[in-house]
Write an enzyme that holds these catalytic residues in place. Structure first.
Site, short mmCIF file in Angstrom:
data_model
loop_
_atom_site.label_atom_id
_atom_site.label_comp_id
_atom_site.label_asym_id
_atom_site.label_seq_id
_atom_site.Cartn_x
_atom_site.Cartn_y
_atom_site.Cartn_z
N HIS A 1 -12.20 -5.75 0.60
CA HIS A 1 -11.25 -5.70 -1.18
C HIS A 1 -11.09 -5.68 -2.28
O HIS A 1 -10.70 -7.46 -2.48
CB HIS A 1 -10.06 -5.41 -0.01
CG HIS A 1 -9.01 -4.71 -1.21
ND1 HIS A 1 -7.61 -5.04 -1.12
CD2 HIS A 1 -9.00 -3.72 -1.58
CE1 HIS A 1 -7.13 -4.50 -1.72
NE2 HIS A 1 -7.68 -3.34 -2.08
N SER B 1 -8.09 -0.33 1.12
CA SER B 1 -6.76 -0.90 0.48
C SER B 1 -5.70 -1.06 1.42
O SER B 1 -4.81 -1.57 1.41
CB SER B 1 -5.93 -0.22 -0.67
OG SER B 1 -5.37 0.85 -1.02
N ASN C 1 -1.19 -6.03 -0.61
CA ASN C 1 -1.05 -5.26 -0.40
C ASN C 1 1.33 -4.61 0.59
O ASN C 1 1.43 -4.23 0.58
CB ASN C 1 -1.36 -4.08 -0.16
CG ASN C 1 -2.04 -3.00 -1.70
OD1 ASN C 1 -1.62 -4.00 -2.81
ND2 ASN C 1 -3.10 -2.59 -1.55
#
Length: 600
Positions: free
Chosen positions: A149, A128, A199
């Site tokens: 991912h 990640s 993220n």
């Protein structure tokens, strides 16, 4: 199984998964559920047994929920072979690594796999935050290495970020994307940058929330409530960090900062302190909140939890309300107070505008009556509590005045000077500004202690949140009375100080600005960024959808205010946002913003 009927038509039949923790086992389950042969590898028999249990428990839950039959479960588990030997992955067409987030560990696995699998097999990492490019250097054929991912839990979450490096072969990228689509997932393609899409945007926002809490700007409960009720987020940022794990969050932020040197990704100091102290969130039973037990989602009171005795009360008598303004926000606020039983005197610039308020509230009620949510009697009662006027002097006897006029500081300060002359002693003077300094309005009066921010969200009758903003001069009884009044009218009040953006806008708009910068850098498309944030983070709207709804001009004005106040380089408005506003592409209201709405 042919996943790409066009071009290379690469066939994926056997999938290898290295690492069978929660994420790896979930990935193995997803492939097996769609008919693929899966070989799952772990480092030793103990870890392998844990992986087997993950698979059994997950599929047992699916059976109980009616998502799988027992026969389908047996078939799914029968397609998965478990092993402790990487050599057993020799026939895999694709191997996905899902082990601990350590570059050295992952590189060692890739190096070994490189000598085991076929020359045309694809090697993928579920990292990640680590560099996919660096991982690919552990192989002799970096062009066949890609990031895939998945989001946790993999069987449930639809988003998959496909990460291309500068050397990833286009055919590999296309084939892996087609494979992910064949799993019923939604792939988004992005470049190799720490954090990828979701993220990068999410953790900048979470880190900002931690800094806000660390600076004692607002309580953990108010920060979380603000984002849940003001933006419709499923969880507040601090509760989400507890769920993710503060150690995981720290590592992701640290990796992103080392790679990008963006100060907004430098982990807030309190994060490191909490990790060092073992306060990792839900998994240890304590993080920003305290939980019933480790791994429990049940929050229990602790020394930071507000006591029932601290429930705000009306320290000043509030029987009648004044509202200045007749626009959408003002009309909504008038409706909210009148529905809650308050007599409301509202002031507009002309009789037409005053009459327009009654017409708008009548129309609102008629819609509710048609849906069975209100009655004619209620409509008559509420309208009977309204008194319209074109003279500010008619506000002389109200207990609180809520100003909801244009976001122009000169106009607002003039209004507050007038209200100071007109309103009775002890009357609270409130402003609904979303970005202007409330202290400037307070200083235009001889009673700055009675001035407070009362920031409703649009549409006021529907949105639950009100930010109650205290200046350095606001008296405590005014703040408490305003919070209690919000509760009386069915709203959720959060407290904060007089600072640009308050809670919601200060957290929301830098995130939106970061999304624009990401688009501007051609890192990913607007569609992929929106998809990533909606499906990867469960947000109600993607950043570009939201920008076009809010208006790019409004967004730019707020971002400029934040930049001017905090002087944070990362808050500088993205040039692309400024260019769109200059071109008149303001969003839905002009039929063009980040997207073209002219044909819709």
């Amino acid at each position: 199984m042919t996943t790409s009927p066009e071009s290379s038509a690469r066939t994926f039949s056997t999938i290898g998964v290295v690492g069978l923790g929660t994420m790896g086992a979930g990935i193995a389950e997803v492939f097996a559920r769609h008919g693929y042969t899966v070989v799952g590898a772990e480092k030793d028999d103990e870890a392998l047994e844990r992986g087997r249990q993950h698979l059994e428990h997950s599929t047992d839950r699916a059976v109980k929920r009616g998502k799988l039959t027992e026969e389908e479960q047996a078939g799914l588990l029968g397609r998965i072979t478990l092993t402790t030997a990487l050599a057993d992955l020799a026939d895999a067409d694709l191997v996905i690594e899902a082990v601990v987030e350590s570059m050295d560990v992952k590189k060692a696995i890739f190096r070994e796999l490189d000598g085991i699998v076929a020359p045309d097999a694809v090697l993928a990492t579920n990292t990640s935050s680590l560099s996919v490019t660096e991982l690919s250097t552990a192989t002799a054929r970096p062009g066949r290495v890609v990031g895939v991912h998945f989001f946790n839990p993999a069987p449930v979450q639809d988003l998959v970020e496909i990460v291309r490096t500068v050397v990833t072969e286009e055919a590999v990228l296309a084939d892996v994307k087609a494979l992910v689509e064949a799993l019923g997932k939604n792939p988004v393609v992005c470049g190799d940058k720490a954090g990828f899409i979701a993220n990068t945007l999410l953790f900048g926002y979470l880190n900002h929330a931690v800094a806000m809490y660390e600076g004692k700007y607002a309580s953990r409960e108010d920060i979380d409530a603000a984002m849940r009720y003001g933006c419709g987020y499923p969880m507040g940022p601090l509760a989400l960090l507890d769920l993710i794990g503060l150690d995981t969050a720290y590592e992701i932020l640290e990796t992103m900062y080392r790679q990008g040197r963006d100060r907004l990704h430098a982990p807030s100091p309190v994060l490191k302190q909490m990790v060092t102290a073992g306060l990792l969130g839900r998994k240890t039973g304590r993080g920003f909140y305290t939980y019933e037990a480790p791994d429990s989602p049940v929050v229990v009171p602790d020394d930071k939890t507000p006591s029932a005795d601290e429930k705000p009360e009306l320290r000043r008598d509030i029987r009648s309300v004044g509202v200045v303004g007749t626009g959408t926000m003002a009309t909504g606020i008038i409706e909210v107070f009148a529905k809650s039983g308050f007599d409301v005197t509202y002031v507009g610039r002309s009789q037409d505008k005053v009459d327009g308020v009654v017409a708008a509230i009548t129309k609102s009620f008629d819609k509710q009556i048609q849906r069975g949510r209100a009655t004619e009697e209620t409509k008559t009662e509420v309208l009977g509590r309204l008194t319209g006027s074109i003279s500010l002097d008619d506000l002389a006897d109200v207990d609180i005045v809520v100003e909801a006029i244009a976001e122009d500081l000169a106009v607002k300060t003039t209004l507050f000077a007038n209200l100071d002359d007109i309103c009775k002693p002890g009357a609270i003077l409130a402003t609904t500004t979303s970005s202007l300094p409330i202290i400037a309005c307070a200083q235009a009066t001889s009673r700055p202690q009675d001035v407070v921010g009362m920031h409703f969200f649009n549409p006021a009758p529907i949105m639950k949140l009100v930010e109650v903003v205290s200046t350095v001069s606001t008296s405590e009884d005014v703040t408490e009375t305003t919070r209690a009044l919000c509760e009386r009218v069915g709203k959720v009040a959060v407290s904060c100080a007089d600072r640009a953006g308050f809670i919601v806008n200060a957290l929301l708009f830098p995130y939106l600005n970061d999304a624009v910068k990401m688009l501007e850098a051609h890192y990913a498309t607007a569609d992929d960024i929106d998809t990533a944030m909606k499906q990867g983070c469960a947000l109600p709207m993607g950043p570009f959808e939201l920008l076009d709804v809010v208006g790019n001009d409004v967004s730019l004005a707020i971002q400029r205010e934040l930049y001017l106040e905090f002087r944070e380089p990362g808050f500088a408005p993205a040039p692309l946002l400024e260019h769109l506003v200059t071109a008149g592409y303001l969003g839905r209201k002009t039929k063009r913003g980040f997207r073209d709405y002219s044909a819709r």
